[in-house]
Design a protein around this motif. Structure first.
Motif, PDB file in Angstrom:
ATOM      1  N   VAL A 151      30.603  32.733  -9.275  1.00 24.04           N
ATOM      2  CA  VAL A 151      31.414  31.521  -9.387  1.00 24.04           C
ATOM      3  C   VAL A 151      32.255  31.585 -10.667  1.00 24.04           C
ATOM      4  O   VAL A 151      33.438  31.223 -10.664  1.00 24.04           O
ATOM      5  CB  VAL A 151      30.535  30.250  -9.356  1.00 24.04           C
ATOM      6  N   ALA A 152      31.644  32.072 -11.761  1.00 25.75           N
ATOM      7  CA  ALA A 152      32.393  32.175 -13.022  1.00 25.75           C
ATOM      8  C   ALA A 152      33.584  33.124 -12.853  1.00 25.75           C
ATOM      9  O   ALA A 152      34.694  32.860 -13.335  1.00 25.75           O
ATOM     10  CB  ALA A 152      31.470  32.664 -14.142  1.00 25.75           C
ATOM     11  N   ARG A 153      33.352  34.215 -12.133  1.00 26.98           N
ATOM     12  CA  ARG A 153      34.434  35.184 -11.913  1.00 26.98           C
ATOM     13  C   ARG A 153      35.535  34.569 -11.043  1.00 26.98           C
ATOM     14  O   ARG A 153      36.734  34.720 -11.312  1.00 26.98           O
ATOM     15  CB  ARG A 153      33.854  36.433 -11.235  1.00 26.98           C
ATOM     16  N   ALA A 154      35.130  33.850 -10.004  1.00 28.24           N
ATOM     17  CA  ALA A 154      36.127  33.193  -9.137  1.00 28.24           C
ATOM     18  C   ALA A 154      36.954  32.195  -9.955  1.00 28.24           C
ATOM     19  O   ALA A 154      38.187  32.136  -9.829  1.00 28.24           O
ATOM     20  CB  ALA A 154      35.431  32.498  -7.969  1.00 28.24           C
ATOM     21  N   ALA A 155      36.267  31.412 -10.797  1.00 27.12           N
ATOM     22  CA  ALA A 155      36.982  30.428 -11.626  1.00 27.12           C
ATOM     23  C   ALA A 155      37.954  31.142 -12.558  1.00 27.12           C
ATOM     24  O   ALA A 155      39.104  30.709 -12.730  1.00 27.12           O
ATOM     25  CB  ALA A 155      35.988  29.588 -12.419  1.00 27.12           C
ATOM     26  N   ASP A 156      37.499  32.250 -13.111  1.00 22.74           N
ATOM     27  CA  ASP A 156      38.340  33.022 -14.019  1.00 22.74           C
ATOM     28  C   ASP A 156      39.585  33.555 -13.297  1.00 22.74           C
ATOM     29  O   ASP A 156      40.663  33.678 -13.884  1.00 22.74           O
ATOM     30  CB  ASP A 156      37.515  34.179 -14.588  1.00 22.74           C
ATOM     31  N   ARG A 157      39.445  33.830 -12.026  1.00 22.37           N
ATOM     32  CA  ARG A 157      40.580  34.315 -11.229  1.00 22.37           C
ATOM     33  C   ARG A 157      41.409  33.165 -10.664  1.00 22.37           C
ATOM     34  O   ARG A 157      42.283  33.365  -9.815  1.00 22.37           O
ATOM     35  CB  ARG A 157      40.072  35.193 -10.085  1.00 22.37           C
TER      36      ARG A 157
END
Ligand code: TNX
Length: 486
Positions: free
Chosen positions: A353-359
């Motif tokens: 989820v953190a990676r998706a938010a970062d993207r």
């Protein structure tokens, strides 16, 4: 009889700004009328009806000169509104009908809980707009089916707290609850009698019923978010169409509450023909921007198959004009533009989820240990589950979605949602018991500025809703955490 005067701030969710003026109370006289811009005639009718119910006065709707006036204009944000209550009259103002609808929900809470012939509205000004665009709740129709009328009744309740998205979990191992033309056995078999958990209930929405429900919700500014849960949670589809299993062997219907045992077959073209047919159909039936493809608890899908499946299916809603939403497990892969991840677990961090938010992807926050309406309130709760712990009213209120996951701050949040899974539900009264009052907590978290809200204030305001819910016949949970007024 003279009704007790409400305080201007006794509203849930708490508005952005409340400025009481006790010298400006408005007595709703027998000659009260509602005047409106013709473009807001529906809203005026709704408000007039609420005033009639509260006072017994005739409350005609007119073009001009009413002591209650509905004015369009002055606000850009769709849900922003202002209410001015003065001795000489009341004004509701917003840029459009969505904001006026929100204003009417606020004003409704300022009316007495039951009809009285002398009704006074508290003087002052409220200015308001939401923190998040998405304030949702989910109803699981798969584990227990609710009829269109029952779902509409729930819509009528949730709008009172400015919930504006209703996510419908339409398919799961036990049942398939939406008619898909071309795949009749999904609902003939998967929506048959006894397809709920425990063999209780059953049923499905015809495409026409779904369309009517979506329209009903839309008239109340509620967006329906349909979910087809894939690639797990598909036993009902496989019972109806054995060719959707990997070996083509028939599987048995299941009405227990186990999860994680069924999966579509990632390396068969038939799987994708089926999924695309379903997604195209659901997209065509749904005017709202979102289509939820599930993605949770695919424990019997090998990880490489899960990725292969998502690579083909995640872009499908986009192909048919919708934004893909999925439970956060899908964030294990790169998501297509505009896709939304819904976090549902209890862990304090999630790399995907953190990676998706970062993207740049938006996130809907639904941590089970705070926002799941199907968790028990306490160990003695007659309904609900407890795998995420027990969730009392304060626990459901006293957290903030922007603090929940590292790397997922305010700017990444689309909003919050309170899911209600239906393994232990049997009736609308059961829905009400688990949703009220906790849905009000999630509604306030989603609407009210973070700095403006706190548990003591919420608890005190909530107490004033006891008599209102009793008058409305709502089977709410009289939690001992709240000193309910009689
Ligand atoms: C987990 S939450 C599930 C559901 C159950 C629920 C019960 C989620 C995405 N999956 O299959 O109904 O727990 O609380």
């Amino acid at each position: 009889m003279r009704a007790t005067l409400r305080r201007l701030g006794d509203v849930i969710p708490l508005p952005v700004s409340v400025r009481p003026d006790p010298a400006a109370n408005f007595l709703v006289s027998p000659t009260v009328s509602v005047s409106t811009d013709p473009a807001a005639a529906d809203i005026a009718d709704q408000l007039a009806e609420l005033l009639r119910q509260a006072t017994g006065h005739p409350v005609p709707v007119t073009g001009t000169g009413g002591s209650v006036e509905i004015v369009l204009g002055g606000y850009d944000k769709s849900e922003a509104y202002r209410i001015d209550i003065a001795a000489g009259g009341v004004t509701l103002r917003a840029g459009g009908n969505e904001g006026l609808f929100a204003a009417v929900q606020t004003l409704r809470q300022l009316l007495p809980v039951a009809e009285a012939d002398e009704v006074t509205l508290p003087g002052g000004t409220i200015e308001d707009e939401p923190r998040f665009a998405y304030r949702g709740t989910m109803l699981d129709l798969a584990r227990h089916f609710f009829t269109p009328d029952e779902i509409k009744s729930y819509v009528d309740l949730i709008v009172q707290f400015k919930i504006n998205h209703l996510h419908l979990h339409l398919t799961d191992d036990q049942g398939w609850r939406l008619e898909i033309p071309g795949w009749p056995r999904l609902t003939e078999v998967g929506g048959g009698a006894g397809t709920g958990v425990g063999g209780v209930g059953g049923g499905f929405l015809t495409a026409a019923e779904y369309t009517d429900l979506v329209a009903y919700a839309g008239q109340r500014f509620v967006t329906i978010v349909p979910e087809i849960d894939l690639p797990g949670h598909v036993n009902a589809a496989q019972v109806a169409y054995p060719e959707l299993t990997c070996d083509g062997e028939p599987v048995s219907p299941r009405t227990d509450a186990e999860v994680g045992y069924s999966s579509l077959c990632a390396n068969r073209d038939e799987t994708y023909a089926f999924v695309e047919d379903v997604i195209r159909t659901v997209a065509a039936l749904t005017p709202g921007p979102f289509l939820h493809i599930g993605g949770d608890e695919a424990f019997s899908t090998p990880p490489e198959d899960y990725r292969r499946f998502l690579a083909r299916v995640l872009p499908m809603p986009g192909k048919y004009g919708k934004r893909t939403v999925g439970w956060h497990e899908m964030a294990a892969v790169d998501l297509p533009p505009g896709a939304v991840a819904q976090y549902w677990r209890i862990e304090p961090a999630d790399d995907g989820v953190a990676r998706a938010a970062d993207r740049g992807h938006q996130v809907i926050m639904s941590p089970a240990d705070r926002s799941y309406l199907d968790m028990k309130y306490d160990k003695d709760s007659p309904l609900g589950l407890d795998w995420a712990g027990v969730v009392g009213v304060q626990r459901s209120y006293d957290w903030d979605p922007a603090d929940r996951l590292p790397g997922v701050g305010e700017e990444s949040l689309l909003g919050v949602e309170a899911p209600l899974w239906s393994e232990t539900l049997r009736s609308p009264a059961d829905i009400q018991f688990l949703a009220f009052p906790r849905l009000c907590a999630i509604a306030e978290i989603g609407w009210t500025p973070r700095a403006a809200r706190n548990w003591p204030s919420f608890r005190e305001r909530l107490a004033t809703f006891g008599p209102r819910w009793t008058a409305q016949g709502i089977n709410f949970h009289r939690s001992a955490e709240v000193d309910w007024l009689d």
